[in-house]
Design an enzyme around this catalytic site. Sequence first.
Site, PDB file in Angstrom:
ATOM      1  N   HIS A   1       0.828  -1.218   0.000  1.00 19.22           N
ATOM      2  CA  HIS A   1       0.000   0.000   0.000  1.00 19.22           C
ATOM      3  C   HIS A   1       0.861   1.267   0.000  1.00 19.22           C
ATOM      4  O   HIS A   1       0.337   2.373  -0.057  1.00 19.22           O
ATOM      5  CB  HIS A   1      -1.017   0.001   1.150  1.00 19.22           C
ATOM      6  CG  HIS A   1      -0.483   0.292   2.504  1.00 19.22           C
ATOM      7  ND1 HIS A   1      -0.093  -0.694   3.386  1.00 19.22           N
ATOM      8  CD2 HIS A   1      -0.286   1.461   3.150  1.00 19.22           C
ATOM      9  CE1 HIS A   1       0.321  -0.126   4.512  1.00 19.22           C
ATOM     10  NE2 HIS A   1       0.216   1.183   4.393  1.00 19.22           N
TER      11      HIS A   1
ATOM     12  N   ASP B   1      -0.033  -7.690   1.624  1.00 16.28           N
ATOM     13  CA  ASP B   1       0.441  -6.297   1.651  1.00 16.28           C
ATOM     14  C   ASP B   1       1.961  -6.279   1.741  1.00 16.28           C
ATOM     15  O   ASP B   1       2.546  -5.993   2.779  1.00 16.28           O
ATOM     16  CB  ASP B   1      -0.193  -5.566   2.843  1.00 16.28           C
ATOM     17  CG  ASP B   1       0.040  -4.059   2.787  1.00 16.28           C
ATOM     18  OD1 ASP B   1       0.519  -3.577   1.747  1.00 16.28           O
ATOM     19  OD2 ASP B   1      -0.261  -3.379   3.788  1.00 16.28           O
TER      20      ASP B   1
ATOM     21  N   GLY C   1       2.549   6.566   8.822  1.00 15.38           N
ATOM     22  CA  GLY C   1       3.901   6.961   8.445  1.00 15.38           C
ATOM     23  C   GLY C   1       4.902   5.849   8.659  1.00 15.38           C
ATOM     24  O   GLY C   1       5.991   5.855   8.116  1.00 15.38           O
TER      25      GLY C   1
ATOM     26  N   SER D   1       4.112   2.639   8.000  1.00 11.77           N
ATOM     27  CA  SER D   1       3.783   1.552   7.080  1.00 11.77           C
ATOM     28  C   SER D   1       5.001   1.107   6.298  1.00 11.77           C
ATOM     29  O   SER D   1       5.798   1.938   5.858  1.00 11.77           O
ATOM     30  CB  SER D   1       2.735   2.021   6.072  1.00 11.77           C
ATOM     31  OG  SER D   1       1.486   2.112   6.684  1.00 11.77           O
ATOM     32  N   GLY D   2       5.107  -0.205   6.133  1.00 10.59           N
ATOM     33  CA  GLY D   2       6.204  -0.737   5.332  1.00 10.59           C
ATOM     34  C   GLY D   2       7.460  -1.016   6.120  1.00 10.59           C
ATOM     35  O   GLY D   2       8.362  -1.693   5.644  1.00 10.59           O
TER      36      GLY D   2
END
Length: 248
Positions: free
Chosen positions: A58, A103, A200, A202-203
């Site tokens: 995402h 994801d 912020g 994410s990932g």
Amino acid sequence: TLPFLLTLSRTAGEIIAGWEAQPHSRLYMAFLIIQRGNETFRCGGFLVAENFVLTAAHCNGDKIIVVLGAHNITQQEQSQQVIPVRRPYPHQDYDKEAPRNNDIMLLQLEHKAELNEQVGLILLPPAHQRVKPGTMCSVAGWGRTSALSEVLPDVLREVDLKVLDDQTCLKYPGGAYRNYNSRMMMCVGDPKEHKASFKGDSGGPLVCGKTAQGIVSGGPSNGHPPGVYTRVSTFIPWIQKTMRRLQP
């Protein structure tokens, strides 16, 4: 020069109730600047090979720039390596409906990172390895520090989080995680402690021991734990196959 780092408008996933990380203690951390249409936002990621960063699907955009070796992203630190992404490879079955299935995304860098005292790789787990509930892990990022505040930190922050059993997310009040898939997701963050990754982050990686076991994927909008993380071990065959295909 990275003047646009200061004007990032919004975020995707952040650390709540955490603390500033020791500078360059997480050599694998990547700061991602993502452009999608007219918007610019930030995500985290982590270096898994000299020319590949792993992150959440995402976090995809029209253009992505990776900053390695960063601590304070508003400064031009000597340690920073700024590398454009040659091509993003989101998982072919990524589903952007919450909770997000598959994801996960590999970013092929324009050129290899230079591994040194500030930039290094992180280990990935063996395929299908499960992390025992109760295990303490940690997550880091440059995401928001409060659900009430839009302010983004300049420096890398981190927090320790507990891995929970899958039932905690499946039975989460209000059914927020009724589509939780234990094969590809991890349930992380003690509901009794107000500590979480947030917008912020994410990932970024969930690190257990010295291994990246999870990827920050999603959670409630109020920032209350638990959150849902992509289970990296499920995707090891996909990661290996994709990187092998792209290696020169």
